[in-house]
Design a protein around this motif. Structure first.
Motif, PDB file in Angstrom:
ATOM      1  N   ILE A 108       0.872  -1.184   0.000  1.00 10.62           N
ATOM      2  CA  ILE A 108       0.000   0.000   0.000  1.00 10.62           C
ATOM      3  C   ILE A 108       0.904   1.228   0.000  1.00 10.62           C
ATOM      4  CG2 ILE A 108      -1.819   1.260   1.201  1.00 10.62           C
ATOM      5  CD1 ILE A 108      -2.683  -1.370   2.519  1.00 10.62           C
ATOM      6  N   GLY A 109       0.771   2.068  -1.023  1.00  9.82           N
ATOM      7  CA  GLY A 109       1.607   3.264  -1.128  1.00  9.82           C
ATOM      8  C   GLY A 109       3.096   2.916  -1.098  1.00  9.82           C
ATOM      9  N   GLY A 110       3.456   1.792  -1.699  1.00 13.10           N
ATOM     10  CA  GLY A 110       4.859   1.396  -1.774  1.00 13.10           C
ATOM     11  C   GLY A 110       5.396   0.767  -0.490  1.00 13.10           C
ATOM     12  N   GLN A 111       4.533   0.579   0.495  1.00 10.41           N
ATOM     13  CA  GLN A 111       4.978   0.032   1.791  1.00 10.41           C
ATOM     14  C   GLN A 111       4.371  -1.357   1.991  1.00 10.41           C
ATOM     15  OE1 GLN A 111       6.590   1.198   5.077  1.00 10.41           O
ATOM     16  NE2 GLN A 111       6.169  -1.003   5.339  1.00 10.41           N
ATOM     17  N   ARG A 112       5.215  -2.360   2.274  1.00 14.29           N
ATOM     18  CA  ARG A 112       4.666  -3.691   2.543  1.00 14.29           C
ATOM     19  C   ARG A 112       3.868  -3.636   3.843  1.00 14.29           C
ATOM     20  NH1 ARG A 112       8.466  -7.340   0.907  1.00 14.29           N
ATOM     21  NH2 ARG A 112       9.594  -7.187   2.878  1.00 14.29           N
ATOM     22  N   THR A 113       2.598  -4.053   3.732  1.00 11.70           N
ATOM     23  CA  THR A 113       1.660  -3.937   4.851  1.00 11.70           C
ATOM     24  C   THR A 113       0.991  -5.288   5.076  1.00 11.70           C
ATOM     25  OG1 THR A 113       1.241  -1.661   4.157  1.00 11.70           O
ATOM     26  CG2 THR A 113      -0.350  -2.621   5.676  1.00 11.70           C
ATOM     27  N   TYR A 114       0.932  -5.711   6.320  1.00 12.54           N
ATOM     28  CA  TYR A 114       0.255  -6.968   6.658  1.00 12.54           C
ATOM     29  C   TYR A 114      -1.134  -6.651   7.199  1.00 12.54           C
ATOM     30  CZ  TYR A 114       4.753  -9.187   6.007  1.00 12.54           C
ATOM     31  OH  TYR A 114       5.915  -9.645   5.451  1.00 12.54           O
ATOM     32  N   LEU A 115      -2.115  -7.371   6.705  1.00 10.28           N
ATOM     33  CA  LEU A 115      -3.499  -7.126   7.131  1.00 10.28           C
ATOM     34  C   LEU A 115      -3.903  -8.197   8.139  1.00 10.28           C
ATOM     35  CD1 LEU A 115      -5.187  -6.197   3.748  1.00 10.28           C
ATOM     36  CD2 LEU A 115      -3.900  -4.773   5.345  1.00 10.28           C
ATOM     37  N   LEU A 116      -4.189  -7.739   9.333  1.00 13.28           N
ATOM     38  CA  LEU A 116      -4.553  -8.643  10.407  1.00 13.28           C
ATOM     39  C   LEU A 116      -6.058  -8.566  10.608  1.00 13.28           C
ATOM     40  CD1 LEU A 116      -2.114  -8.649  13.372  1.00 13.28           C
ATOM     41  CD2 LEU A 116      -4.384  -9.600  13.542  1.00 13.28           C
ATOM     42  N   GLN A 117      -6.725  -9.708  10.572  1.00 12.13           N
ATOM     43  CA  GLN A 117      -8.185  -9.692  10.593  1.00 12.13           C
ATOM     44  C   GLN A 117      -8.715  -9.680  12.034  1.00 12.13           C
ATOM     45  OE1 GLN A 117     -11.528 -11.286  11.348  1.00 12.13           O
ATOM     46  NE2 GLN A 117     -10.896 -13.048  10.127  1.00 12.13           N
ATOM     47  N   THR A 118      -9.433  -8.594  12.368  1.00 11.24           N
ATOM     48  CA  THR A 118      -9.972  -8.454  13.726  1.00 11.24           C
ATOM     49  C   THR A 118     -11.505  -8.368  13.732  1.00 11.24           C
ATOM     50  OG1 THR A 118      -9.701  -6.070  13.575  1.00 11.24           O
ATOM     51  CG2 THR A 118      -7.920  -7.279  14.638  1.00 11.24           C
ATOM     52  N   ALA A 119     -12.118  -8.499  12.562  1.00 16.58           N
ATOM     53  CA  ALA A 119     -13.585  -8.426  12.492  1.00 16.58           C
ATOM     54  C   ALA A 119     -14.088  -9.247  11.307  1.00 16.58           C
ATOM     55  CB  ALA A 119     -14.034  -6.975  12.353  1.00 16.58           C
ATOM     56  N   GLU A 120     -15.293  -9.780  11.464  1.00 16.77           N
ATOM     57  CA  GLU A 120     -15.940 -10.519  10.372  1.00 16.77           C
ATOM     58  C   GLU A 120     -17.368 -10.015  10.225  1.00 16.77           C
ATOM     59  OE1 GLU A 120     -16.018 -14.756  10.920  1.00 16.77           O
ATOM     60  OE2 GLU A 120     -13.848 -14.894  11.213  1.00 16.77           O
ATOM     61  N   LYS A 121     -17.813  -9.888   8.992  1.00 16.72           N
ATOM     62  CA  LYS A 121     -19.219  -9.534   8.811  1.00 16.72           C
ATOM     63  C   LYS A 121     -20.113 -10.696   9.262  1.00 16.72           C
ATOM     64  CE  LYS A 121     -20.547  -6.845   5.218  1.00 16.72           C
ATOM     65  NZ  LYS A 121     -20.715  -6.491   3.776  1.00 16.72           N
TER      66      LYS A 121
END
Ligand SMILES: [Zn+2]
Length: 434
Positions: free
Chosen positions: A184-197
C-alpha cells in the motif's frame, strides 16, 4: 542425523494435503475430510502428541490436539484450520487442481491459499516444537475442522456444540484470512483480521392466488416476488465505517496521502490493488439475490414463489438489515432465516495483537500492520459461542504481482513456497513466545 526443520517440510505437507480431494459441495455429498484428517492426525502423533478424531457424520472428520503449556493459568490459544475446500472445475484450470504441482516456485492446487497452506504451516510448527521438546507459554489447542466452506455445520459448529471440553480453558484463537502482505503506497503492509461480517442467508416466500395462466390475476406470487427481489437487489446500502474499517482506512491514508471520501470510496480503494476486492464489501451491508424458484407449468400461475438472498451484515447490524429487507420485500412476502451466523469485531490491541505484530517484525522489520474486516466468515464464528476471541492470522509474505485475494475459491489457486516458509518462521515465533 540432522534435525528436520519446519521450513523443510511445510511445502511437502501442503502438497500432500492438497492431493486429498476434500471438495465441499455444501449438501454433504462430497468425499468428506476423513482421509485428510487421518493423514493430519498421523503427522501429529508421529511428533508425540495425542489427537482426538471425531465425526459429525460418516466421513466428516475433524480433529483436535492439545500441547500443554508452562502456565496453565494463561488462557489457551486455539490454532485452527479447515480441511475442506470448495470444488474445482478441472477444465477451467491450467493444471490438475488436486495434483499439487510445484511449478515456478509456487504450489498449485485447490486449497493452496484456502487453507491447506496454513494447515501445513500449523502442522510443521507443532511438529517441530514437539520434536524439539519446546514447551509453549500457554496451552495450544490445534484444531482441524471439516465443513468450513459450508458454514461449519458438520465441523466447527458441531465440535463446539458436542465436544466443548476439547476447548476447555481457551480464550483466543487464530486462523485464516489475515496476516498476509500487500503493498500500500509502496509500503509492505500486513493485514490482520480483527472483524468478520455477519451472515444472514434469507429466504423470501411470496404468496398469491394460484390459477390459470390465461386469466387476469392481480395477486400473482411470481410478480410479487420479482418486485421484492428487484427492490432488495438494487437497494443502495449506505457506506458505514465500523471502528475496524475506520482504523484500516486511516492507515491507508497515512501510507498513500489519499483521504477517504464516503461518496467516492473507489478513490482510496484503488490504492489497495486487488485487496480492494476484500475491503470494498466491508464498507456497507450487502444483500445479493442468488436463487429463484417458482412454477411448474407454463400455463399455471403458482400459489407461491421463493427466492434466496445472501446478506452480509456489518458488525451490530444483523437485526437492522433484516428489518430493512422485510420493508423492501413488502406485503405478501415472508422473510425468514435459512441460516445465520454472528458478526465479530474486537479491538486492534492487547497482548496477542502485540505478539502477532512482533512475530511479523522479527521476520520483516519495519513492516506496517493494519487491522481489517473480513467480508466473509471463518470458523472463528463457531468458536465465539464458547467465548473464544478469534483473529485472522495466517502469516504470508507475498510477491506483489500475485493476485492473492483472487486466489480464494479462484481458478489456478496457488501460493509461493517461500511464502509458506516465511509463514512457518513467523508462526513458530508467535506460538513459542506467546
Ligand atoms: Zn477458508
Amino acid at each position: 542425523m540432522e534435525q528436520l526443520k519446519a521450513e523443510d517440510e511445510v511445502v511437502g505437507i501442503c502438497q500432500e494435503l492438497i492431493r486429498f480431494d476434500t471438495s465441499n459441495y455444501g449438501d454433504n455429498t462430497g468425499p468428506g475430510e476423513r482421509k485428510a484428517a487421518e493423514y493430519t492426525a498421523a503427522l501429529i502423533e508421529e511428533a508425540g502428541l495425542e489427537t482426538t478424531l471425531f465425526e459429525s457424520e460418516p466421513g466428516r472428520t475433524s480433529l483436535v490436539a492439545r500441547m500443554a503449556g508452562k502456565d496453565p493459568s494463561k488462557g489457551a490459544l486455539v490454532v485452527h484450520g479447515h480441511l475442506d475446500v470448495v470444488p474445482a472445475q478441472k477444465e477451467d484450470w491450467s493444471v490438475d487442481p488436486f495434483a499439487a504441482e510445484l511449478k515456478d516456485g509456487l504450489i498449485w492446487g485447490r486449497g493452496a491459499v484456502d487453507m491447506k497452506d496454513m494447515d501445513a504451516m500449523i502442522l510443521s510448527v507443532l511438529r517441530s516444537m514437539a520434536r524439539e521438546g519446546r514447551t509453549p507459554e500457554r496451552d495450544l489447542i490445534f484444531a482441524f475442522f471439516a465443513d468450513e466452506e459450508a458454514g461449519g455445520t458438520y465441523g466447527s459448529h458441531w465440535a463446539v456444540d458436542n465436544k466443548p471440553e476439547l476447548f476447555e480453558g481457551a480464550t483466543e484463537a487464530i486462523s485464516e484470512v489475515g496476516g498476509y502482505s500487500t503493498e500500500i503506497g509502496g509500503q509492505r503492509t500486513y493485514l490482520l483480521q480483527t472483524a468478520e461480517k455477519g451472515l444472514s442467508w434469507l429466504r423470501l416466500l411470496a404468496h398469491g392466488r394460484a390459477g390459470h395462466g390465461s386469466q387476469i390475476n392481480t395477486d400473482n406470487a411470481v410478480t410479487r416476488l420479482a418486485g421484492a427481489v428487484t427492490r432488495i437487489g438494487e437497494y443502495k446500502w449506505p457506506v458505514e465505517l465500523t471502528k475496524t474499517t475506520r482504523q484500516f482506512l486511516d492507515g491507508v491514508t497515512e501510507l498513500t496521502g489519499v483521504e477517504f471520501d464516503p461518496d467516492n470510496p473507489d478513490e482510496l480503494l484503488k490504492e489497495l490493488g486487488t485487496v480492494a476486492r476484500f475491503v470494498g464489501a466491508t464498507l456497507q451491508n450487502t444483500t445479493n439475490p442468488t436463487v429463484l424458484r417458482s412454477g411448474y407449468k407454463h400455463n399455471v400461475i403458482p400459489g407461491t414463489a421463493e427466492a434466496l438472498i445472501d446478506a452480509r451484515t456489518l458488525p451490530g447490524q444483523q437485526e437492522k438489515v433484516l428489518e430493512i429487507v422485510r420493508e423492501l420485500a413488502g406485503a405478501g412476502v415472508e422473510v425468514s432465516y435459512a441460516h445465520r451466523d454472528v458478526d465479530l469485531e474486537v479491538p486492534f490491541s492487547g497482548n496477542l495483537i502485540d505478539s502477532m505484530i512482533d512475530a511479523l517484525h522479527s521476520e520483516d522489520p519495519g513492516a506496517k500492520v493494519l487491522p481489517y474486516t473480513l467480508s466473509g466468515g471463518t470458523d472463528n464464528k463457531a468458536l465465539s459461542k464458547l467465548g473464544i476471541t478469534g483473529y485472522g492470522f495466517a502469516p504470508l509474505q507475498l510477491p506483489n504481482d500475485l493476485d492473492f485475494t483472487g486466489m480464494f475459491h479462484g481458478v489456478d489457486e496457488r501460493v509461493p513456497a517461500d511464502s509458506l516458509k516465511f509463514g512457518v518462521r513467523v508462526l513458530d515465533r508467535l506460538l513459542s513466545s506467546y
